[in-house]
Design an enzyme around this catalytic site. Structure first.
Site, PDB file in Angstrom:
ATOM      1  CG  ASP A 183      14.633 -18.011 -14.682  1.00 22.38           C
ATOM      2  OD1 ASP A 183      14.450 -16.997 -13.988  1.00 22.38           O
ATOM      3  OD2 ASP A 183      13.708 -18.671 -15.194  1.00 22.38           O
ATOM      4  CB  CYS A 189      -0.914  -0.006   1.228  1.00 20.78           C
ATOM      5  SG  CYS A 189      -2.026   1.423   1.305  1.00 20.78           S
ATOM      6  CG  HIS A 207       9.283 -17.620 -17.268  1.00 16.22           C
ATOM      7  ND1 HIS A 207       9.227 -16.727 -16.225  1.00 16.22           N
ATOM      8  CD2 HIS A 207      10.461 -18.289 -17.120  1.00 16.22           C
ATOM      9  CE1 HIS A 207      10.300 -16.858 -15.473  1.00 16.22           C
ATOM     10  NE2 HIS A 207      11.074 -17.792 -15.993  1.00 16.22           N
ATOM     11  CB  CYS A 228      -1.701   1.715   5.122  1.00 17.23           C
ATOM     12  SG  CYS A 228      -2.648   0.167   5.048  1.00 17.23           S
ATOM     13  CB  CYS A 288      -6.121   2.607   4.373  1.00 14.12           C
ATOM     14  SG  CYS A 288      -4.956   2.417   2.999  1.00 14.12           S
ATOM     15  CB  CYS A 292       9.294 -13.550 -14.910  1.00 13.42           C
ATOM     16  SG  CYS A 292       7.711 -13.511 -15.769  1.00 13.42           S
ATOM     17  CB  CYS A 308      -5.171  -0.583   0.705  1.00  8.45           C
ATOM     18  SG  CYS A 308      -4.742  -1.169   2.357  1.00  8.45           S
TER      19      CYS A 308
END
Length: 1050
Positions: free
Chosen positions: A227, A117, A210, A122, A160, A183, A157
């Site tokens: 990766d 948030c 991906h 918050c 809040c 990714c 959120c």
């Protein structure tokens, strides 16, 4: 459909282009990478060598080196926090990539399932779990547009009610600041990190959502999968086998090239399911290939690629396509990968079906890990010092230097241990010559004991092993048979208890003897080492050159001087002429002038490179000998001195000009896969004889002695078939002239509508044919090879039954070859022979070696190329007879029976009844058989000294050169260094051939290559020549300062 494929491939190219667009960003990234934290063993060792050379050659008037050139202290023992046990399998820049990938995952990027948030007040969770997805929109704000956000995810959120956005940025500069994403952001920024260092980098797009990167390895001459989301490299099977992804397209792009690399990441490419998924993007493979080829051509033309770069890309592409063809023919992964995806939340991974195969049981392959195994150096035997009498052996725990796995055991300064992180290194040394005979890494003490049991008495044994709970429970170090094996080593206590810090067992001794210099200690990782010195006299030792095909040294010493053969002559000389030139060099005593030459390496079209002790260990070369039709590519061959007893009698370089055997016809038969082809095609095939009517012949006989088998799926009613068949007949008839023996057989498999059509069509062909009545076999063959249309041509390796060329490619290639003429046909055949599996090439190599001299050596050759003379020198013959010299008390059944009879006769002679005497004789013999044998090992005649000392940190020996040569080396090398400094991220400036005219100014100086590698350069082989590179781990400004300092003082 094809437009979707094209647009997605173009998006991949655009990501790679963005890496190149902001050179200042690459410089910022490069400055932010903590090189010394990633690879301290490489950086610290290089800096240490700099200090040694500066203190030797660049001192002030008062004899003190100025300290402002290289800052920091020698700290080679510093261990990277990114070190992993499997790092020993990686070297140089490849090791850097491995550590960089892990560092990036752990320290650079933060994975974001949902953003936290944005309300600072918050009280919600920082991981964003309280955030609820509301919508996805386009970029609206200036920051979103500047960051190249492809879309913006909007969240609310729950606590809040504040709205928070998560822009999916594409700008590398913006990502370098935000360092948050999934990714896509990971791969994008990681690619920029790789390019900043100077790696040649591809952006990889998987159409099943991906992305990752591939990095070109100069050392291995291949693309390495990387990766950054997972922190792993070189795991191409991770997605299909580990995550369970249903792949379709995987596209790779740099800023100047694009390719379809799907076949690297699957072993199911030709299955119906896989092909069905690809048809969603292109109607067929020809269309798919055409889209990628067109994009690649347009890309290279748009940025005007230089000739050398274009040639390099074409060379890589050819090798890659060959690899793809080979792996698809196997249909299985070489190494298994069992883990599901690591990155991302559990729910997110489950939604993407990337958890892996849940039915797999964790640890189900643990038995494979527990199986004891033995690994060896590619070439084990090596003569460390031709001109040195004393034999010095050092055994120490593994260090953290770049060669730690080799330096556990050193023989006359030669690092020769073949070890893994949890292995037992054993080196066997000849007690007479000091020659290294064996170097092995063994996974258990029981296997180590069995190996030592095969070694001759008197051999010197150097051993460095790990002792701990893991090693003492699996195979039982305290097992009686294991203990018995090690009793041959006088002074070695396999049952010694260890403290919590004493992980390593070090030993130097002699088999079946207990000399006064034999030493056994238990130590921690860094504290102690054993040094043994043994005087010896090798003046009368006879040595010969041993040839090692497809073996290359770790580094070369220099090129053969022009006085013995000018460089231009070396490039065109025959092997016999090169051997004569080397012999003149040795006879002239040139190797005694500050050079200790152990042999040379060369290949057709390459110079003669001399080798020394630093050249060990030898490595496997990618080249393979070719048989059948002559091939333009010839293998590297290393020739090195060994004691005469270790060189087969027929290991000689033959003068081809005087050879009476001018025939190129192989002298051996091809062992085709009879059972495979009988199962595929049935027991009989139709064959054309001199008579007009074809006849049936056993399949094994019809296909006998073929290197390749082509299956031609065709029919008379098919128009394209009628157009292709005459070309294939032309192709086949010419191959019959070029390779009448061990060539290619074509089998026609008909899809005709009736037998009359079949015979009418087959009557025009010179091929073999599957009988028309075998319709079920025909359908089965089409299914096996994924034939969905005709004409189709499948090329198969006759030995293994594996596909060497796909139907789509082979049909196109035959068509092009026939249009281009006879040379093209021959070249295509060579290409197919090149594509056969390595196992096939190995079998053919062994067959060829065994038939080089049928009359004299065929009976003495073993499968591994050793002669029986060499084999008997390396290993002792084992039988049931106790080796009294070895102190063996184990008796055979024959010994036991003889002892029973002996005692029985003695008891009967004393008047004991026969029945009672027999029982007593068996009792006494059994007691003797089971009694523990006392090993009484003598000191032997081999004298020497030993000491337990502090393990050395690193080798402080430097190259001794005159200052004129140093100036030549540094001046030449600085030209290359200056080019790299102009554009540090450009990989093409960092590597150069040793044989080119400019670099030969260094290569031709004895010790010049060693001098340069000590200062930070690296040298390794390629298919064509040896390559020198400026590693990415080297600080360019620092090395330039070192060069300037040395030049100013020389």
């Amino acid at each position: 459909m094809a437009s979707t494929l094209s647009s997605r491939a173009e998006s991949t190219i655009n990501v790679a282009k963005r890496w190149e667009a902001d050179k200042s960003l690459l410089a910022e990234i490069r400055a932010a990478i903590p090189m010394k934290e990633l690879v301290p063993e490489l950086v610290c060792e290089t800096e240490h060598r700099w200090r040694l050379y500066l203190s030797k050659y660049a001192v002030d008037g008062d004899g003190e080196e100025k300290a402002d050139v290289v800052d920091g202290a020698d700290d080679i023992q510093y261990k990277s926090s990114y070190f992993r046990d499997d790092d020993t399998a990686w070297e140089g820049d490849d090791l850097l990539l491995k550590r960089l990938t892990l560092y990036f995952k752990q320290e650079v990027m933060v994975w974001c399932n949902q953003p936290p948030c944005c309300n600072p007040n918050c009280k919600g969770n920082e991981d964003g779990k309280q955030m609820e997805s509301r919508e996805t929109r386009g970029a609206q704000t200036e920051d979103e547009k500047t960051g190249g956000a492809s879309r913006v995810e909007v969240y609310t959120c729950k606590l809040c009610n504040t709205e928070t956005t998560f822009p999916r940025f594409n700008s590398p500069r913006t990502l370098f600041k935000s360092r948050r994403g999934r990714c896509g952001e990971f791969a994008n920024l990681f690619g920029a990190y790789c390019r900043a260092l100077g790696f040649d980098t591809r952006y990889i797009l998987d159409f099943t959502d991906h992305v990752w990167t591939e990095v070109w390895s100069m050392r291995q001459q291949r693309w390495l999968h990387a990766d950054s989301c997972e922190g792993l490299i070189d795991r191409p099977n991770m997605y299909e086998q580990g995550w369970g992804k249903k792949l379709n397209y995987v596209i790779a792009a740099t800023n100047d090239s694009v390719a379809d690399v799907t076949k690297r990441y699957t072993r199911k490419f030709y299955t119906d399911d896989f092909q069905a998924r690809r048809r969603e993007f292109a109607p067929d493979e020809d269309t798919s290939d055409g889209v990628i080829v067109q994009l690649d051509r347009a890309l290279s033309q748009s940025i005007k690629i230089g000739k050398s770069r274009l040639e390099e890309l074409e060379k890589r592409g050819k090798a890659e396509r060959k690899f793809f063809s080979l792996v698809q023919s196997s249909g299985v992964w070489d190494v298994e990968y069992r883990e599901g995806r690591i990155s991302g939340s559990l729910a997110w991974k489950a939604a993407r079906h990337e958890l892996g195969d849940g039915e797999r049981v964790a640890g189900e392959d643990s038995t494979k890990d527990e199986r004891a195994s033995t690994l060896s150096l590619h070439v084990e035997s090596f003569y460390p010092s031709v001109n040195q009498n004393d034999l010095t052996i050092v055994v120490q725990p593994p260090r953290l230097s770049s060669k730690s796995h080799l330096e556990c055991i050193m023989v006359n300064g030669i690092a020769c241990a073949a070890t893994s992180a949890c292995g037992i290194s054993v080196v066997i040394v000849d007690e007479t010559s000091g020659c290294i005979l064996h170097s092995k890494s063994i996974s258990s003490w029981a296997v180590a004991g069995r190996f030592l049991d095969c070694i001759h008495s008197g051999r010197i044994v150097a051993l460095c092993g790990i002792r701990g709970e893991e090693n003492t429970t699996k195979e039982g170090v305290n097992d009686d048979s294991t203990t018995t094996y090690f009793r041959r080593l006088g002074g070695f206590n396999i049952d010694a208890s260890l403290s919590s810090t004493e992980r390593f067992v070090l030993f130097v001794g002699q088999l079946n003897f207990h000399p006064n210099w034999a030493t056994n200690i238990c130590t921690s990782d860094i504290e102690q080492a054993i040094t043994v010195t043994l005087p010896r006299n090798t003046t009368q030792l006879k040595v010969r050159l041993r040839s090692e095909i497809n073996a290359v040294p770790a580094v070369v010493l220099t090129r053969l001087p022009d006085d013995f053969m000018p460089l231009q002559n070396q490039l065109v000389a025959s092997n016999f002429q090169k051997r004569a030139a080397f012999n003149k060099f040795v006879e002239a005593g040139s190797h005694n002038n500050n050079l200790s030459v152990n042999g040379y390496i060369t290949r057709q079209g390459a110079p003669i490179y001399l080798i020394d002790g630093k050249s060990y260990p030898f490595r496997r070369s990618g080249d393979q000998p070719k048989h059948g039709i002559a091939n333009d590519v010839t293998p590297w061959v290393t020739y090195h001195f060994l004691p005469e007893s270790l060189v087969p009698d027929d290991d000689e370089v033959i003068d081809d000009s005087k050879s009476t055997n001018t025939s190129n016809t192989p002298t051996f038969d091809i062992p085709i896969a009879d059972d495979y082809f009988a199962g595929l095609l049935g027991n009989q095939l139709l064959v054309k004889n001199d008579s007009s009517a074809p006849s049936l012949l056993d399949t094994a006989v019809a296909l006998s002695n073929s290197r390749l088998v082509a299956l031609y799926f065709s029919a008379q009613w098919c128009g394209p078939c009628r157009g292709f068949t005459p070309l294939l007949i032309e192709f086949y008839n010419y191959l019959q002239e070029v390779a009448p023996v061990q060539g290619m057989k074509i089998v026609f498999i008909s899809s005709d509508q009736d037998e009359e059509q079949f015979h009418a069509y087959y009557g025009k062909m010179p091929f073999l044919a599957l009988p028309f009545s075998q319709r079920a076999l025909a359908q089965h063959a089409m299914s096996v090879f994924g034939v969905r249309g005709i004409p189709s041509l499948v090329i198969i390796d006759a030995l293994s039954g594996r596909i060497v060329q796909t139907p789509d490619e082979s049909r196109r290639d035959v068509h092009q070859a026939c249009q281009q003429g006879e040379d093209a046909i021959e070249m295509l055949f060579r290409k197919w022979l090149d594509n056969v599996p390595d196992e096939t090439k190995s079998i053919l190599d062994i067959l060829a070696i065994s038939c080089q001299d049928e009359e004299t050596s065929a009976s003495s050759k073993l499968g591994d190329g050793y002669s029986s003379k060499v084999e008997s020198y390396l290993f002792r013959k084992r039988d049931n007879t106790p080796d009294k010299e070895a102190g063996e008390g184990l008796k055979s059944t024959a010994d036991f029976s003889a002892r029973v009879k002996e005692i029985f006769a003695q008891l009967v002679a004393t008047g004991m009844q026969p029945n009672s005497a027999a029982a007593e004789a068996i009792k006494q013999s059994t007691t003797e058989q089971n009694a523990p044998f006392v090993f009484e090992l003598k000191a032997g005649t081999l004298t020497g000294t030993s000491e337990v000392c502090v393990a050395r940190a690193m080798n402080d020996k430097i190259c001794e050169l005159n200052r004129t040569d140093i100036v030549t080396i540094l001046t030449t090398a600085k030209r290359y260094l200056t080019n790299v400094q102009k554009d540090q991220s450009n990989p093409r400036f960092r590597n150069f051939r040793l044989g080119n005219k400019v670099f030969d100014q260094i290569t031709s100086i004895p010790g010049g290559i060693a001098f340069l590698t000590d200062l930070g350069f690296s040298v390794f082989h390629s298919d064509d020549d040896f390559i020198a590179i400026i590693p990415l781990t080297v600080d360019l400004e620092a090395i330039a300062n070192v060069f300037d300092k040395l030049l100013s003082k020389c």
